[in-house]
Design a protein around this motif. Structure first.
Motif, PDB file in Angstrom:
ATOM      1  N   GLN A  45       0.838  -1.202   0.000  1.00  0.00           N
ATOM      2  CA  GLN A  45       0.000   0.000   0.000  1.00  0.00           C
ATOM      3  C   GLN A  45       0.877   1.258   0.000  1.00  0.00           C
ATOM      4  O   GLN A  45       0.659   2.183  -0.781  1.00  0.00           O
ATOM      5  N   LYS A 148      -9.780  -1.013   2.447  1.00  0.00           N
ATOM      6  CA  LYS A 148      -9.743  -0.105   1.302  1.00  0.00           C
ATOM      7  C   LYS A 148      -9.273   1.256   1.793  1.00  0.00           C
ATOM      8  O   LYS A 148      -9.675   1.681   2.873  1.00  0.00           O
ATOM      9  N   MET A 150      -8.467   5.245   0.262  1.00  0.00           N
ATOM     10  CA  MET A 150      -8.458   6.178  -0.864  1.00  0.00           C
ATOM     11  C   MET A 150      -8.037   7.553  -0.368  1.00  0.00           C
ATOM     12  O   MET A 150      -8.782   8.212   0.352  1.00  0.00           O
ATOM     13  N   ALA A 160     -11.548   5.409   4.188  1.00  0.00           N
ATOM     14  CA  ALA A 160     -11.168   4.007   4.325  1.00  0.00           C
ATOM     15  C   ALA A 160     -12.401   3.164   4.615  1.00  0.00           C
ATOM     16  O   ALA A 160     -13.398   3.662   5.140  1.00  0.00           O
ATOM     17  N   HIS A 161     -12.322   1.908   4.223  1.00  0.00           N
ATOM     18  CA  HIS A 161     -13.366   0.949   4.572  1.00  0.00           C
ATOM     19  C   HIS A 161     -12.776  -0.018   5.578  1.00  0.00           C
ATOM     20  O   HIS A 161     -11.648  -0.468   5.407  1.00  0.00           O
ATOM     21  N   GLU A 168     -19.567  -3.070   6.457  1.00  0.00           N
ATOM     22  CA  GLU A 168     -18.333  -2.302   6.353  1.00  0.00           C
ATOM     23  C   GLU A 168     -18.590  -0.894   6.847  1.00  0.00           C
ATOM     24  O   GLU A 168     -19.600  -0.287   6.510  1.00  0.00           O
ATOM     25  N   CYS A 181      -3.687  -2.519   8.307  1.00  0.00           N
ATOM     26  CA  CYS A 181      -4.201  -3.156   7.092  1.00  0.00           C
ATOM     27  C   CYS A 181      -4.707  -4.563   7.350  1.00  0.00           C
ATOM     28  O   CYS A 181      -4.031  -5.381   7.968  1.00  0.00           O
ATOM     29  N   LEU A 185      -6.285  -5.566   1.218  1.00  0.00           N
ATOM     30  CA  LEU A 185      -6.068  -4.161   0.902  1.00  0.00           C
ATOM     31  C   LEU A 185      -5.326  -4.071  -0.431  1.00  0.00           C
ATOM     32  O   LEU A 185      -5.678  -3.298  -1.286  1.00  0.00           O
ATOM     33  N   CYS A 186      -4.300  -4.843  -0.600  1.00  0.00           N
ATOM     34  CA  CYS A 186      -3.618  -5.011  -1.879  1.00  0.00           C
ATOM     35  C   CYS A 186      -2.517  -6.042  -1.665  1.00  0.00           C
ATOM     36  O   CYS A 186      -1.876  -6.040  -0.628  1.00  0.00           O
TER      37      CYS A 186
END
Ligand SMILES: Cc1cc2nc3c(=O)[nH]c(=O)nc-3n(C[C@H](O)[C@H](O)[C@H](O)COP(=O)(O)OP(=O)(O)OC[C@H]3O[C@@H](n4cnc5c(N)ncnc54)[C@H](O)[C@@H]3O)c2cc1C
Ligand SMILES: Nc1ncnc2c1ncn2[C@@H]1O[C@H](COP(=O)(O)O)[C@@H](O)[C@H]1O
Lengths: 264, 327
Positions: A45, A148, A150, A160-161, A168, A181, A185-186
């Motif tokens: 991230q 998530k 952004m 954020a989520h 959520e 995290c 998330l990624c």
């Protein structure tokens, strides 16, 4: 903006856990150490933000741990972090989670990091204390277990989520802040060989207790739990196998769940 | 410091989280040891039903902090409110449930109040000299360890859901209200929205019973038989990663190392082999049932009850039996 990613080295998730004869820890001989899986999401991230946005100047990776923990720092550098901080001192070994948070807060307070990212919990002690505690000690907001993230265009806030029971939460947060995290998330890219070589040349600052101003006072003010008496999980009595045709087995099972296990 | 035990009782929309009521049990046991009271604390906006539910559990005092600004959980506001309650009550120990909220709030409050903290505990005991000692799972439940608290500071522990049964019998607790005093900067986090996932279907993290399916289900449609059994048991439906990766179920239902960690009262694994990464997410379940056609499947090593057979026959038979039982 400067980003800090806090990582930890843990035994690989497939490790068979054996307890030392004295019961005061697990047996660490031959245990393969890896980057904490939840921290991998944090590293990726942070690096993605630096790659995608002009206003993200640098990503610093930080670890608290013995000499061996430098490997995990190298992984973060190979994925794309710019420099590292290694807090390494025998005095750090005895700190509990809250005290580790106090140590990190004291070490990075002056660093001017707008965003601190880390895993939602370590997969060894599973305690999940560090992120929220660090945020409190830095007096900034945090989002726990984000799935998530952004960042706003102006770089001053993010959305954020985070997962909660069956739903959520969508939260808006003003920077500077801490984000822990959750998986998803990624996914962390696999560091390439050339990048692993390059990582060896990236600067890593090693800090001892004496280098962290206020170490003793901050750490002495909170926490102080000690772990003892490690045990294997309680033995499960050998399972009962139910034979016969599906209908008979199902009938026997439902009866046992009601009368013996008392769970339905 | 008093001898009292403070319990933070989590609620959303005036509904108490069941795990918070379960934590009344260890709170009472500790209070019996210290000779103090059990003080429950609720933070939110409208709290009448939640307060009534807690009063049923036989706590001694109930402290509420209610304010429109606390209607939705927000970590900064809640931690400020809870710190106020702590300053007022001065308990020896504070407990909260190790839920999403408890995991988020506990470390912040502990750091703010210079306490010591252990998360996700399953056993608590207090020595005669007042030292708190707890037991908690580590290494994803592959081991347990004890955590000893320092004696001279507030001890906070979050309690694992389903580790204790909620008590019953009570009423008539003393009531107190505290005003919420917003602290500067509390507005730096705002919860914009709670987006419901999956509609009316229970989430695996909130269910007492989970019926879970693996690759053996073969497609999304076949999961119908698991939903039927789940509906009879008021259960949630979970899935292995293989089933989620194949698209049979959304990843929000995945149980395991890279999915959710669950500790239900009953976990029924259907057509799941029992890979170590799956076990990582469900080994803390109280009772485990496995249905698998392969008698060598590793899941049977962990299961309390096993049926070797075809899940497409066994699961509908189970549904029929449960239906019979419930009349
Ligand atoms: C880093 C990593 C993380 C992972 N994280 C997770 C995770 O979070 N969660 C997770 O679940 N997995 C996870 N996995 C994957 C895990 O290793 C397994 O691959 C996965 O759990 C297997 O899913 P399964 O049991 O559904 O499938 P399989 O292993 O294929 O098992 C299917 C089972 O169904 C049985 N079966 C077949 N037909 C029938 C029938 N008609 N009736 C009854 N039984 C039948 C078979 O005997 C078999 O035992 C992870 C793997 C890695 C490497
Ligand atoms: N010794 C440590 N050094 C650096 N980071 C740590 C350390 N311990 C924990 N962390 C970080 O804090 C997160 C949560 O850890 P914990 O609070 O211990 O569950 C981990 O995922 C790491 O990112």
């Amino acid at each position: 903006m400067r980003v800090l990613v806090v990582v930890r080295q843990v035994p690989d998730s497939t490790t068979a856990i054996k307890i030392r004869p004295d019961g005061q820890d697990i047996d660490r001989t031959g245990v393969k150490m890896v980057v904490n899986p939840f921290d991998e999401f944090a590293i990726e991230q942070a690096v993605q933000l630096r790659e995608k946005r002009k206003d993200v100047e640098s990503v610093t990776a930080l670890i608290v741990g013995p000499a061996q923990a430098a490997e995990a720092l190298r992984t973060a550098l190979a994925v794309g972090a710019d420099d590292g901080i290694h807090l390494e001192d025998p005095a750090f070994d005895k700190l509990d989670e809250l005290q580790t948070a106090a140590l990190i807060a004291a070490a990075v307070k002056a660093g001017g990091y707008a965003l601190v990212v880390l895993g939602k919990q370590e997969i060894d002690l599973d305690s999940g204390q560090l992120g929220p505690a660090l945020a409190e000690l830095l007096d900034v907001p945090h989002v726990g277990a984000a799935v998530k993230l952004m960042l706003a265009d102006d770089g001053k806030s993010f959305t954020a989520h985070r997962r909660i029971e069956g739903a959520e939460e969508i939260v808006e947060v003003v920077l500077p802040a801490v984000v822990t995290c959750d998986k998803g998330l990624c996914e962390m890219r696999y560091p390439s060989l050339p990048n692993l070589m390059k990582a060896k040349k990236k600067p890593v600052k090693v800090l001892k207790a004496a280098d962290v101003s206020g170490f003793a006072e901050t750490v002495g003010a909170l926490g102080g739990t000690t772990l003892h008496t490690f045990q294997p999980p309680p033995e499960r009595p050998p399972g009962k196998m139910l034979d016969g045709e599906p209908e008979q087995a199902a009938q026997a099972l439902v009866q046992l769940l009601r009368e013996e296990a008392k769970v339905i | 410091m008093t001898n009292d035990i403070l319990l933070f009782v989590e609620q959303r929309n005036d509904q108490v989280h069941p795990a918070a009521l379960q934590a009344v049990t260890p709170a009472k046991a500790l209070a019996a040891k210290t000779g103090g009271q059990v003080v429950a604390c609720l933070i939110g906006d409208k709290l009448d039903a939640a307060v009534a539910a807690v009063d049923q559990m036989g706590v001694d005092r109930i402290v509420t902090v209610s304010d429109g600004a606390l209607a939705l959980y927000s970590v900064l506001r809640y931690r400020a409110a809870l710190a106020e309650v702590l300053a007022k009550v001065q308990p020896r120990v504070m407990l909260l449930a190790a839920t999403f909220m408890g995991r988020d709030l506990g470390p912040r409050v502990a750091a703010r109040c210079q306490a010591a903290l252990a998360t996700d505990v399953v056993e608590l005991s207090m020595a005669d000299d007042g030292t708190l000692d707890v037991r908690r799972p580590v290494y994803n439940g592959k081991a347990f360890c004890h955590v000893r608290f320092p004696k001279d500071r507030l001890a906070i522990a979050s309690v694992r859901p389903n580790a204790f049964a909620a008590p019953s019998g009570g009423g008539g607790a003393a009531r107190e209200t505290l005003a919420y005093a917003p602290a500067a900067g509390d507005e730096r986090v705002t919860v914009k929205e709670i987006a419901k996932a999956g509609g009316a279907i229970k989430d695996v993290t909130e269910a007492d019973i989970i019926v879970s399916g693996g690759r053996a289900l073969k497609n999304e449609d076949n999961f119908k038989i698991l939903f039927e059994l789940a509906s009879e048991l008021d259960a949630a439906v979970g899935a292995s990663r293989a089933a989620c990766d194949a698209g049979y179920q959304p990843h929000s239902r995945q149980v395991g190392l890279t999915g959710k960690t669950v500790t239900p009262r009953l976990y029924i694994a259907c057509g799941i082999s029992g890979a170590i990464q799956h076990l990582a997410g469900m080994r803390g379940s109280k009772v485990i049932v496995a249905v698998n056609s392969d008698k060598e499947a590793p899941i049977f090593k962990l299961a309390d009850y096993g049926i070797v057979g075809d899940l497409f026959k066994v699961v509908p038979a189970l549904t029929a039996e449960v239906r019979k039982l419930k009349g």
